[in-house]
Scaffold this motif. Structure first.
Motif, mmCIF file in Angstrom:
data_model
loop_
_atom_site.group_PDB
_atom_site.id
_atom_site.type_symbol
_atom_site.label_atom_id
_atom_site.label_comp_id
_atom_site.label_asym_id
_atom_site.label_seq_id
_atom_site.Cartn_x
_atom_site.Cartn_y
_atom_site.Cartn_z
ATOM 1 N N ASP B 9 0.875 -1.423 -0.133
ATOM 2 C CA ASP B 9 0.063 -0.119 0.109
ATOM 3 C C ASP B 9 0.914 1.325 -0.091
ATOM 4 O OD1 ASP B 9 -2.560 -1.015 -0.195
ATOM 5 O OD2 ASP B 9 -2.655 -1.378 1.975
ATOM 6 N N ALA B 10 1.945 1.181 1.015
ATOM 7 C CA ALA B 10 2.702 2.289 0.942
ATOM 8 C C ALA B 10 3.506 2.566 -0.410
ATOM 9 C CB ALA B 10 3.721 2.143 2.029
ATOM 10 N N ALA B 11 3.804 1.778 -0.865
ATOM 11 C CA ALA B 11 4.592 1.681 -2.333
ATOM 12 C C ALA B 11 3.915 2.258 -3.522
ATOM 13 C CB ALA B 11 5.324 0.356 -2.862
ATOM 14 N N ARG B 12 2.534 1.682 -3.423
ATOM 15 C CA ARG B 12 1.575 2.140 -4.410
ATOM 16 C C ARG B 12 1.154 3.524 -4.269
ATOM 17 N NH1 ARG B 12 -2.544 -2.698 -4.766
ATOM 18 N NH2 ARG B 12 -3.075 -2.083 -2.824
ATOM 19 N N HIS B 13 1.066 4.009 -2.878
ATOM 20 C CA HIS B 13 0.592 5.533 -2.840
ATOM 21 C C HIS B 13 1.861 6.406 -3.160
ATOM 22 C CE1 HIS B 13 -3.175 5.566 0.122
ATOM 23 N NE2 HIS B 13 -3.261 4.638 -0.875
ATOM 24 N N ALA B 14 3.123 6.061 -3.044
ATOM 25 C CA ALA B 14 4.164 6.948 -3.171
ATOM 26 C C ALA B 14 4.470 7.018 -4.831
ATOM 27 C CB ALA B 14 5.487 6.021 -2.680
ATOM 28 N N ARG B 15 4.154 6.007 -5.330
ATOM 29 C CA ARG B 15 4.092 6.031 -6.768
ATOM 30 C C ARG B 15 3.204 6.842 -7.630
ATOM 31 N NH1 ARG B 15 6.916 2.887 -9.956
ATOM 32 N NH2 ARG B 15 5.782 3.042 -11.876
ATOM 33 N N LEU B 16 1.915 6.859 -6.977
ATOM 34 C CA LEU B 16 0.667 7.546 -7.546
ATOM 35 C C LEU B 16 1.013 8.993 -7.048
ATOM 36 C CD1 LEU B 16 -1.777 7.513 -9.237
ATOM 37 C CD2 LEU B 16 -3.274 7.017 -7.007
ATOM 38 N N SER B 17 1.369 9.236 -5.919
ATOM 39 C CA SER B 17 1.712 10.463 -5.788
ATOM 40 C C SER B 17 2.703 11.384 -6.491
ATOM 41 C CB SER B 17 2.139 10.682 -3.996
ATOM 42 O OG SER B 17 1.323 10.525 -3.130
ATOM 43 N N ALA B 18 3.790 10.533 -6.752
ATOM 44 C CA ALA B 18 4.872 10.944 -7.642
ATOM 45 C C ALA B 18 4.388 11.229 -9.178
ATOM 46 C CB ALA B 18 5.927 9.898 -7.675
ATOM 47 N N GLU B 19 3.364 10.320 -9.670
ATOM 48 C CA GLU B 19 2.945 10.741 -10.919
ATOM 49 C C GLU B 19 1.937 11.957 -10.782
ATOM 50 O OE1 GLU B 19 3.187 9.189 -13.659
ATOM 51 O OE2 GLU B 19 4.520 7.655 -13.175
ATOM 52 N N LEU B 20 1.468 12.327 -9.751
ATOM 53 C CA LEU B 20 0.405 13.325 -9.673
ATOM 54 C C LEU B 20 1.556 14.813 -9.686
ATOM 55 C CD1 LEU B 20 -2.298 12.198 -7.009
ATOM 56 C CD2 LEU B 20 -2.650 12.735 -9.772
ATOM 57 N N ARG B 21 2.444 14.549 -8.804
ATOM 58 C CA ARG B 21 3.272 15.740 -8.764
ATOM 59 C C ARG B 21 4.007 16.007 -10.029
ATOM 60 N NH1 ARG B 21 5.173 13.555 -3.544
ATOM 61 N NH2 ARG B 21 3.946 14.400 -2.117
ATOM 62 N N ALA B 22 4.636 14.885 -10.660
ATOM 63 C CA ALA B 22 5.222 15.195 -12.061
ATOM 64 C C ALA B 22 4.484 15.709 -12.954
ATOM 65 C CB ALA B 22 5.589 13.640 -12.556
ATOM 66 N N ARG B 23 3.127 15.813 -12.863
ATOM 67 C CA ARG B 23 2.203 16.359 -13.865
ATOM 68 C C ARG B 23 1.574 17.488 -13.109
ATOM 69 N NH1 ARG B 23 0.289 11.208 -16.629
ATOM 70 N NH2 ARG B 23 1.800 9.738 -16.169
ATOM 71 N N ASP B 24 1.831 18.091 -12.044
ATOM 72 C CA ASP B 24 1.360 19.013 -11.483
ATOM 73 C C ASP B 24 -0.282 19.061 -11.390
ATOM 74 O OD1 ASP B 24 1.378 21.584 -10.257
ATOM 75 O OD2 ASP B 24 1.134 22.643 -12.109
ATOM 76 N N VAL B 25 -0.769 17.745 -10.992
ATOM 77 C CA VAL B 25 -2.078 17.444 -10.686
ATOM 78 C C VAL B 25 -2.232 17.281 -9.055
ATOM 79 C CG1 VAL B 25 -3.963 15.869 -11.155
ATOM 80 C CG2 VAL B 25 -2.326 16.523 -12.754
ATOM 81 N N ASP B 26 -3.231 18.101 -8.836
ATOM 82 C CA ASP B 26 -3.457 18.219 -7.330
ATOM 83 C C ASP B 26 -4.094 17.058 -6.698
ATOM 84 O OD1 ASP B 26 -2.737 20.806 -6.978
ATOM 85 O OD2 ASP B 26 -4.841 21.505 -7.932
ATOM 86 N N ALA B 27 -5.032 16.284 -7.489
ATOM 87 C CA ALA B 27 -5.761 15.317 -6.831
ATOM 88 C C ALA B 27 -6.188 14.315 -8.152
ATOM 89 C CB ALA B 27 -6.578 15.644 -5.942
ATOM 90 N N VAL B 28 -6.563 12.970 -7.742
ATOM 91 C CA VAL B 28 -7.493 12.239 -8.919
ATOM 92 C C VAL B 28 -8.701 11.646 -8.269
ATOM 93 C CG1 VAL B 28 -5.873 10.360 -8.270
ATOM 94 C CG2 VAL B 28 -6.982 10.405 -10.544
ATOM 95 N N LEU B 29 -9.739 11.917 -9.086
ATOM 96 C CA LEU B 29 -10.879 11.131 -8.456
ATOM 97 C C LEU B 29 -11.253 9.887 -9.255
ATOM 98 C CD1 LEU B 29 -13.799 11.427 -7.435
ATOM 99 C CD2 LEU B 29 -14.594 12.364 -9.573
ATOM 100 N N ILE B 30 -11.169 8.822 -8.350
ATOM 101 C CA ILE B 30 -11.158 7.480 -8.671
ATOM 102 C C ILE B 30 -12.657 6.894 -8.715
ATOM 103 C CG2 ILE B 30 -9.964 5.205 -8.664
ATOM 104 C CD1 ILE B 30 -7.644 6.898 -7.613
#
Lengths: 387, 397
Positions: B9-30
């Motif tokens: 869980d921790a690794a997946r959150h880190a990967r998704l956070s990094a993707e959001l930051r890299a694109r300058d996106v504040d959040a994703v609605l899933i």
């Protein structure tokens, strides 16, 4: 009520039933002024085409895999295989296109469909971020409009031939859930109930579920229990339920909560009361499922059952799986007011009761008739009901 | 390696956070259940239509916070801390969508860019005033990008899913006789798989007799491999059965394909053995090239050198896999074309299913199976084992 199986209803199957459903969709398009409908939800695709394509659980993201052209009255389907299996004969090979992975190819295949290029008002049942970028390429000056809401209205009112299949589906669900219920006892694991449900589902001729559970120990205060692999302890309350897709894919579902204990042990007083409260609540809600009422009347009935032990309730329209909520705890009143109850609707009712630190969860299916509601499911709750 | 849910869980959150930051996106609605699995939300497995009412929604922020809109009394479990739990809203309804976006704004003050993974009807056509002043971007693509490289725990999930699927399938194969029906075999597979540890069926069980009177090809020269089993067919002596199924383990998908010979005394014909041998040669030629840095084009060319027509026309030589729902990237040998394959470079942690198919146009034989591999630091590792009896009978003696 065997008398309701009038022979012409039973005969309204196969090509005859598909033709009426398609005609209803085309009439809806006429009314809404849609030149073209693009469907990505499998339940809508099943309704308009009768196709049974590869089934998988979960909600697929939108892709334009079924197109209905109003001018020609033709359904065009994306198929996952170069065979006719699962696709009705009236949808001939020239009305099918094979699955494709390249956006350019996808658009070319859509463009080749007669009537697509001249469409201006296009009804859709959703959109993926990807297709919201690429579809406008194909439909430069078009308007995309909500086809889900009007189609849900059409799907909610059932044809006699659909009701025949739904009655069968309800019986298959009872059989499959019943197999799990028969197994529930102290020492048995949650997933063993799940396995028994699936095994019986296949034996009874259904090959897909609409919901594989709940098969969950409900001890404590959690009505959202997601079953796993826990062992049932002596004196536990266990939810057994599930839904199957039968016939062309119509849903049948039922759920109950059982007390699982050894000989000599007895349910506690609070556990015994749970079933009675649930029965009164679910009967009260079902009684309000009659023509002329709307979602707010159902919500009102849930508050008028004499006690306040309802943790949550959900009333939804069902057919090829869900067709939207009619009423539910905590739902917006304006939304509920817009949900009209009509004759020949089939509703699934779930009520969860919380009392004395325990939960009782149960589902019933009901057919709305001119004379009032008719229960399509029934199952014994075991010791709790006997008490 | 011991599977560790918390670590995953921790690794997946880190990967998704990094993707959001890299694109300058504040959040994703899933709202897709598969993408929700990625952020730690498991729901009761339901049919497509059943996910649309009382839907689970999740908001994952670039800072790693999770907000969840939970259904009423429908099984759901979240394995990570939740910032706030709200009641599910009807997202096919304009008012329901409006309430959702209003709540999102209050949870994420100063929201500028949001990813959305699935658009419900009220969101079609530019979100029509639902969230003015906020830019909406493709949220599905962002989550898929994070999902593309698997951590060792995710690989372990897929390995477990493969093992369970294989054992369940072999149980059914060994019970199969002429006269067995599709439903009977599906039942054996499903029941055994759940008892062995699968959470749910991730795909309809496809048991497809080919080159028999049952087959209904619509395109000449193509292998009539159906993607459905709708008639509960009875298997006959000597029939080749193509099998395809998937199951889930902690949300991860197995993809299992094989070819069975239905017979009281299964002995493969020389033509059937030859098809199998050619299939093995394709697999060997492809697998031996796999390592980080190799392009998918190289793999596709290696397969083509053995047999130009090595996959079903509408499918592919291989596809990425992970969570249930949709093939993940890369697709290899699909109609995206060789130029696409050439620019796609394999990386460590990608999990790929190879599914070449060999068949004879005289309809005397065919062989199709699927093998799942993970790209490792120096090559690849097969997730699962090979069971191709009776086509490999000679090789074993």
């Amino acid at each position: 009520m065997v008398a309701q199986f009038a022979s012409e209803d039973a005969l309204q199957q196969g090509p005859a039933l598909r033709a009426i459903r398609k005609a209803r969709v085309l009439a809806m398009m006429e009314e809404q002024g849609f030149d073209l409908c693009i469907f990505g939800r499998e339940s809508n695709v099943k309704y308009v085409s009768g196709a049974q394509r590869l089934w998988m659980p979960g909600a697929r993201n939108f892709a334009p895999t079924c197109l209905v052209v109003r001018e020609t009255g033709q359904v065009h389907l994306m198929s996952f295989a170069p065979t006719q299996e699962g696709i009705p004969p009236e949808i001939r090979p020239e009305h099918q296109f094979l699955v494709t992975w390249a956006p350019g190819n996808f658009l070319d295949k859509l463009r080749a469909i007669p009537g697509v290029e001249t469409a201006r008002r296009i009804g859709v049942d959703g959109m993926s971020p990807f297709f919201s970028e690429s579809l406008p390429e194909l439909f430069a000056s078009c308007e995309f409009l909500d086809a889900q809401a009007p189609l849900a209205q059409v799907r909610r009112v059932k044809l006699p031939g659909e009701i025949v299949q739904i009655r069968h589906a309800a019986a298959v669900a009872e059989g499959a859930v019943g197999a799990a219920a028969a197994l529930a006892a102290p020492g048995v694991f949650e997933h063993e109930l799940h396995a028994a449900f699936l095994a019986r589902m296949y034996e009874l001729g259904a090959t897909a579920f609409s919901a594989c559970g709940p098969f969950a120990i409900l001890d404590g205060d959690n009505e959202n229990a997601l079953g796993g692999r826990r062992m049932i302890e002596d004196g536990s309350l266990v939810a057994v339920g599930g839904g199957v897709l039968f016939g062309e894919g119509y849903e049948g579902c039922v759920a109950r909560t059982l007390w699982c204990g050894t000989r000599g042990n007895r349910p506690t007083r609070a556990q015994q009361e749970l079933h009675g409260h649930w029965r009164r609540a679910v009967d009260g809600i079902i009684a309000s499922c009659r023509p002329g009422n709307d979602g707010t009347d159902i919500s009102k009935s849930s508050r008028n059952v004499g006690d306040n032990y309802i943790r949550s309730f959900v009333v939804r329209s069902t057919g090829f799986g869900s067709e939207g909520l009619i009423a539910a705890s905590g739902l917006d009143e304006a939304y509920e007011r817009a949900q009209k109850v009509e004759a020949n609707m089939v509703l699934a009712v779930r009520v969860a009761i919380a009392l004395g630190g325990g939960i009782y969860l149960g589902d019933e299916m009901v057919l709305v008739t001119d004379k009032g509601p008719e229960l399509l499911t029934g199952m014994w709750s075991g010791v709790l009901e006997a008490a | 390696m011991e599977f560790d849910r918390k670590r995953m869980d921790a690794a997946r959150h880190a990967r998704l956070s990094a993707e959001l930051r890299a694109r300058d996106v504040d959040a994703v609605l899933i709202t897709s259940p598969f993408n929700q699995e990625y952020v730690g939300i498991s729901s009761l497995w339901r049919d497509d239509a059943r996910y649309r009412d009382d839907p689970v929604a999740a908001l994952f922020t670039a800072d790693g916070e999770l907000y969840v809109w939970a259904p009423r009394s429908e099984g759901m479990a979240v394995s990570v801390p939740v910032e706030r739990l709200e009641l599910s809203l009807p997202l096919d309804d304009k008012r329901g969508c409006q309430q959702l976006f209003d709540q999102i704004r209050s949870h994420v003050p100063g929201l500028r860019r949001i990813g959305v993974d699935v658009f419900t009807p009220p969101m079609v056509g530019g979100f029509d005033g639902l969230i003015p002043g906020v830019q909406v971007v493709d949220g599905h693509e962002i989550v898929l990008q994070a999902r593309n490289i698997k951590t060792p725990d995710e690989v372990e999930c897929i390995r477990q899913a493969q093992i369970v699927t294989e054992l369940a399938a072999l149980h059914a194969r060994d019970s199969m006789r002429p006269g067995s029906t599709q439903n009977e075999l599906s039942r054996l597979i499903a029941e055994r798989a759940i008892l062995l540890g699968a959470e749910a069926m991730g795909l309809e069980v496809v048991l497809n007799p080919v080159f028999s009177p049952h087959s209904k090809a619509t395109i000449e020269g193509q292998l009539p491999f159906s993607a459905a089993s709708t008639e509960n067919l009875t298997m006959r002596e000597g029939e080749l059965i193509l099998l395809d199924l998937g199951l889930t383990w902690n949300g991860y998908h197995s993809d299992y394909g094989n070819t069975w010979l239905c017979s009281h005394d299964p002995v493969a014909t020389p033509e059937q053995k030859a098809c199998f041998q050619e299939w093995m040669t394709i697999m060997d030629e492809v697998l031996t090239r796999i390592r980080p840095g190799v392009t998918c084009g190289e793999l596709e060319r290696a397969a083509s050198k053995i047999q130009p027509r090595h996959a079903l026309q509408h499918l592919y030589l291989a596809h990425g896999t992970g969570l249930v729902g949709h093939p993940e990237m890369p697709l290899i040998g699909s109609d995206l074309g060789i130029a696409f394959d050439d620019q796609f470079v394999l990386k460590e942690g990608m999990v790929i299913v190879f599914e070449p198919v060999v068949w004879r146009e005289d309809q005397k034989a065919a062989f199709r199976a699927e093998e799942t591999i993970v790209v490792t630091e120096s090559g690849y590792e097969l997730l699962g084992t090979r069971n191709y009896w009776p086509f490999d009978a000679e090789a074993r003696s």
